[in-house]
Design a protein around this motif. Structure first.
Motif, PDB file in Angstrom:
ATOM      1  N   VAL A   1      -3.817  11.443   4.949  1.00 32.96           N
ATOM      2  CA  VAL A   1      -4.602  12.168   3.957  1.00 32.96           C
ATOM      3  C   VAL A   1      -5.354  11.184   3.067  1.00 32.96           C
ATOM      4  CG1 VAL A   1      -4.502  13.718   1.968  1.00 32.96           C
ATOM      5  CG2 VAL A   1      -2.995  14.113   3.935  1.00 32.96           C
ATOM      6  N   ALA A   2      -4.651  10.220   2.524  1.00 31.68           N
ATOM      7  CA  ALA A   2      -5.269   9.236   1.632  1.00 31.68           C
ATOM      8  C   ALA A   2      -4.354   8.028   1.522  1.00 31.68           C
ATOM      9  CB  ALA A   2      -5.515   9.829   0.250  1.00 31.68           C
ATOM     10  N   ARG A   3      -4.956   6.874   1.221  1.00 24.39           N
ATOM     11  CA  ARG A   3      -4.205   5.628   1.139  1.00 24.39           C
ATOM     12  C   ARG A   3      -4.786   4.785   0.014  1.00 24.39           C
ATOM     13  NH1 ARG A   3      -4.665   0.452   3.619  1.00 24.39           N
ATOM     14  NH2 ARG A   3      -2.651  -0.517   4.161  1.00 24.39           N
ATOM     15  N   VAL A   4      -3.908   4.050  -0.677  1.00 28.59           N
ATOM     16  CA  VAL A   4      -4.365   3.137  -1.720  1.00 28.59           C
ATOM     17  C   VAL A   4      -3.618   1.819  -1.579  1.00 28.59           C
ATOM     18  CG1 VAL A   4      -2.720   4.100  -3.416  1.00 28.59           C
ATOM     19  CG2 VAL A   4      -4.729   2.831  -4.206  1.00 28.59           C
ATOM     20  N   THR A   5      -4.349   0.708  -1.626  1.00 28.69           N
ATOM     21  CA  THR A   5      -3.728  -0.605  -1.500  1.00 28.69           C
ATOM     22  C   THR A   5      -3.282  -1.120  -2.871  1.00 28.69           C
ATOM     23  OG1 THR A   5      -5.721  -1.926  -1.856  1.00 28.69           O
ATOM     24  CG2 THR A   5      -5.360  -1.057   0.365  1.00 28.69           C
ATOM     25  N   SER A   6      -2.605  -2.253  -2.851  1.00 25.70           N
ATOM     26  CA  SER A   6      -2.152  -2.858  -4.101  1.00 25.70           C
ATOM     27  C   SER A   6      -3.328  -3.303  -4.964  1.00 25.70           C
ATOM     28  CB  SER A   6      -1.237  -4.049  -3.810  1.00 25.70           C
ATOM     29  OG  SER A   6      -1.919  -5.017  -3.032  1.00 25.70           O
TER      30      SER A   6
ATOM     31  N   ALA B   1       0.857  -1.185   0.000  1.00 22.71           N
ATOM     32  CA  ALA B   1       0.000   0.000   0.000  1.00 22.71           C
ATOM     33  C   ALA B   1       0.892   1.233   0.000  1.00 22.71           C
ATOM     34  CB  ALA B   1      -0.914   0.024   1.223  1.00 22.71           C
ATOM     35  N   MET B   2       0.335   2.321  -0.506  1.00 19.57           N
ATOM     36  CA  MET B   2       1.035   3.600  -0.447  1.00 19.57           C
ATOM     37  C   MET B   2       0.052   4.655   0.032  1.00 19.57           C
ATOM     38  SD  MET B   2       3.539   3.485  -3.781  1.00 19.57           S
ATOM     39  CE  MET B   2       4.717   4.691  -3.130  1.00 19.57           C
TER      40      MET B   2
ATOM     41  N   ASN C   1       4.223   7.660   2.191  1.00 14.69           N
ATOM     42  CA  ASN C   1       4.523   6.467   2.978  1.00 14.69           C
ATOM     43  C   ASN C   1       4.278   5.230   2.133  1.00 14.69           C
ATOM     44  OD1 ASN C   1       3.105   4.157   4.730  1.00 14.69           O
ATOM     45  ND2 ASN C   1       4.688   5.142   5.978  1.00 14.69           N
ATOM     46  N   ALA C   2       5.199   4.282   2.208  1.00  9.45           N
ATOM     47  CA  ALA C   2       5.028   3.031   1.474  1.00  9.45           C
ATOM     48  C   ALA C   2       5.110   1.857   2.432  1.00  9.45           C
ATOM     49  CB  ALA C   2       6.082   2.905   0.395  1.00  9.45           C
ATOM     50  N   ASP C   3       4.150   0.959   2.304  1.00 12.07           N
ATOM     51  CA  ASP C   3       4.109  -0.293   3.063  1.00 12.07           C
ATOM     52  C   ASP C   3       4.616  -1.373   2.099  1.00 12.07           C
ATOM     53  OD1 ASP C   3       1.392  -2.209   4.644  1.00 12.07           O
ATOM     54  OD2 ASP C   3       3.481  -2.696   4.239  1.00 12.07           O
ATOM     55  N   LEU C   4       5.824  -1.883   2.359  1.00 12.19           N
ATOM     56  CA  LEU C   4       6.483  -2.776   1.416  1.00 12.19           C
ATOM     57  C   LEU C   4       6.840  -4.107   2.061  1.00 12.19           C
ATOM     58  CD1 LEU C   4       9.171  -0.295   0.008  1.00 12.19           C
ATOM     59  CD2 LEU C   4       6.872  -0.685  -0.880  1.00 12.19           C
ATOM     60  N   THR C   5       6.969  -5.119   1.213  1.00 14.88           N
ATOM     61  CA  THR C   5       7.567  -6.392   1.611  1.00 14.88           C
ATOM     62  C   THR C   5       8.758  -6.620   0.692  1.00 14.88           C
ATOM     63  OG1 THR C   5       5.430  -7.299   2.297  1.00 14.88           O
ATOM     64  CG2 THR C   5       7.225  -8.850   1.905  1.00 14.88           C
ATOM     65  N   LEU C   6       9.946  -6.726   1.256  1.00 12.23           N
ATOM     66  CA  LEU C   6      11.122  -6.998   0.436  1.00 12.23           C
ATOM     67  C   LEU C   6      11.048  -8.436  -0.077  1.00 12.23           C
ATOM     68  CD1 LEU C   6      13.989  -5.394   2.565  1.00 12.23           C
ATOM     69  CD2 LEU C   6      12.622  -4.361   0.749  1.00 12.23           C
ATOM     70  N   ASN C   7      11.637  -8.684  -1.220  1.00  9.94           N
ATOM     71  CA  ASN C   7      11.628 -10.042  -1.771  1.00  9.94           C
ATOM     72  C   ASN C   7      12.343 -11.025  -0.849  1.00  9.94           C
ATOM     73  OD1 ASN C   7      10.295  -8.904  -3.892  1.00  9.94           O
ATOM     74  ND2 ASN C   7      11.856  -9.360  -5.428  1.00  9.94           N
ATOM     75  N   SER C   8      13.257 -10.529  -0.032  1.00  7.60           N
ATOM     76  CA  SER C   8      13.999 -11.383   0.892  1.00  7.60           C
ATOM     77  C   SER C   8      13.256 -11.604   2.212  1.00  7.60           C
ATOM     78  CB  SER C   8      15.371 -10.761   1.175  1.00  7.60           C
ATOM     79  OG  SER C   8      15.213  -9.457   1.709  1.00  7.60           O
ATOM     80  N   ASP C   9      12.141 -10.916   2.410  1.00  7.64           N
ATOM     81  CA  ASP C   9      11.368 -11.049   3.651  1.00  7.64           C
ATOM     82  C   ASP C   9      10.515 -12.305   3.644  1.00  7.64           C
ATOM     83  OD1 ASP C   9      10.669  -7.488   3.996  1.00  7.64           O
ATOM     84  OD2 ASP C   9      12.258  -8.713   4.881  1.00  7.64           O
TER      85      ASP C   9
END
Length: 123
Positions: A48-53, A33-34, A96-104
């Motif tokens: 302010v605002a959020r959008v998921t994948s 999400a960002m 703001n970015a909610d991320l998952t690394l490929n190594s996670d």
């Protein structure tokens, strides 16, 4: 390492429009999400605002109908179109970015912040 680079802030008159952009780059990752937050002087940072994948969006009540968040998944970029701006929208806007690394491990959530961009609404 992941970086978020924001652009598009500035000075605008009341009733005007601005478009903010935020691009995520760096190590291989998947964006969950960002979002955009803002912080006015003397106030707490607020969503302010959020959008998921999946493209699901949510907005702060004070921005509904005036702001629109969108994303380009191929570019890992999120946009915030701000219309009918008001003096009370003046703040530093943060990506703001909610991320998952490929190594996670699956389900891992990491949050990254941009450096902030100033939006000033004034006549």
């Amino acid at each position: 390492q992941v970086q978020l680079v924001e652009s598009g802030g500035g000075l605008v008159q009341p009733g005007g429009s601005l478009r903010l952009s935020c691009a995520a780059s760096g190590n291989a990752f998947r964006v969950n999400a960002m979002a955009w937050y803002r912080q006015a002087p003397g106030k707490q940072r607020e969503l302010v605002a959020r959008v998921t994948s999946y493209g699901i969006t949510n907005y702060a009540d004070v921005t509904k109908g005036r702001f629109s968040i969108s994303r380009d998944n191929a570019k890992n970029t999120v946009y915030l179109q701000m219309n009918n701006l008001k003096p009370e929208d003046t703040a530093v806007y943060y990506c703001n970015a909610d991320l998952t690394l490929n190594s996670d491990r699956p389900g891992t959530s990491r949050h990254y912040w941009g450096q902030g961009t100033q939006v000033t609404v004034s006549s």
